[in-house]
Design an enzyme around this catalytic site. Sequence first.
Site, mmCIF file in Angstrom:
data_model
loop_
_atom_site.group_PDB
_atom_site.id
_atom_site.type_symbol
_atom_site.label_atom_id
_atom_site.label_comp_id
_atom_site.label_asym_id
_atom_site.label_seq_id
_atom_site.Cartn_x
_atom_site.Cartn_y
_atom_site.Cartn_z
ATOM 1 N N CYS A 96 0.547 -1.057 -0.087
ATOM 2 C CA CYS A 96 0.075 -0.108 -0.094
ATOM 3 C C CYS A 96 0.911 1.232 -0.090
ATOM 4 O O CYS A 96 0.561 2.270 -0.704
ATOM 5 C CB CYS A 96 -1.081 0.030 1.112
ATOM 6 S SG CYS A 96 -2.061 1.531 1.357
ATOM 7 N N CYS A 191 -5.416 -2.367 7.957
ATOM 8 C CA CYS A 191 -6.506 -1.226 7.656
ATOM 9 C C CYS A 191 -7.642 -1.682 6.564
ATOM 10 O O CYS A 191 -8.524 -1.419 6.778
ATOM 11 C CB CYS A 191 -5.821 0.066 7.086
ATOM 12 S SG CYS A 191 -6.905 1.364 6.695
#
Length: 357
Positions: A96, A191
């Site tokens: 990410c 997340c």
Amino acid sequence: MRIAALISGGVDSAVAVHLLREQGHDLHLFYIRIGLDTDDGDCSAEEDIEMCRLIARRYGLPFDVVTLHQEYWDNVMEYALRTVKDGLTPNPDIMCNRVIKFGYFEQRWGKDFDLTATGHYASVIEQDGYKWLATAVDPVKDQTDFLARISYEQLSHLSFPLGSIPKKRVREIAVETNMPNAYRKDSQGICFLGKINYNDFIARHLGERQGPIIELETGRKLGTHRGYWFHTIGQRKGLGLSGGPWYVVRKNVRDNVIYVSQGYGTEKQYGTRLHIGEMQFITKDPWNGDEDPVEITFKNRHSPEFNKATMQRIGKNEYVIDSINKIQGIAPGQFGVIYDKDSRICYGSGIITGQKI
């Protein structure tokens, strides 16, 4: 200096904004949305966004929500699911940072600013005419392992205001300045899953396929599992076995078999040699391709501890790490993150390789 500040609604990025404003920088705040309310994996975005708006209003700063939902799922999620299906252990947070936060965001928005700042616990230092990714002063919160796959171009455009501040002091600053999120808990877990259980998420995308759990030493069947993709090397919890502790020490991807070994001290869960492929140096190879062993420290999972070792090049972008101490749960697919021998500079990372059955 004009800085694009990535904020999440958490206390770390809020304090980073406060420090940058105190230094007199011109800030524009951004929140990267990677999920939608109707999609699996939304990170309770509305609550986070509202907190970000409060921070922006407090400092009189422009604030934008930018959506990289499809890019995230096409890249990070595709990588995570593909890696798990192959029986490996992915690290979506590393991907990410490289692909989304400092990839697509930089290409579309960050490029218009002098720097991009985040609340990561890391540092950027200059040495020998180059910029290097360096560890934070707080070893428990250090996040350089999550940044170990970025490029030099990305690093050169980054600022980490919290790198020189212990986490305890960050929380104190939030309280002293009456931040609206001063007492908000730090985010935990992965997340992209939000409040979704990890195993439920994997089951939704990869399904379930029952297979045996076998004791490695005896070949005795101890139970069943729902699919090898729910388990990783070194795992202890979630096996549903009595008489433990039991550790996952091997996986047979072809036949959907999980092998376990018993006891906290079982040698089967430890190793000292790691084979690293696809090695990527962030700034440059500090040893200029030297094939002699060099002293390093490394991590193979997020932890405040650095492992002392030697590292030797055995081919193009391929290395062998020999750890001084035994390492628990060496899992193919994990990233081996390489530091200098003083654990100050993060040189980069490679992917731990291993022969699949």
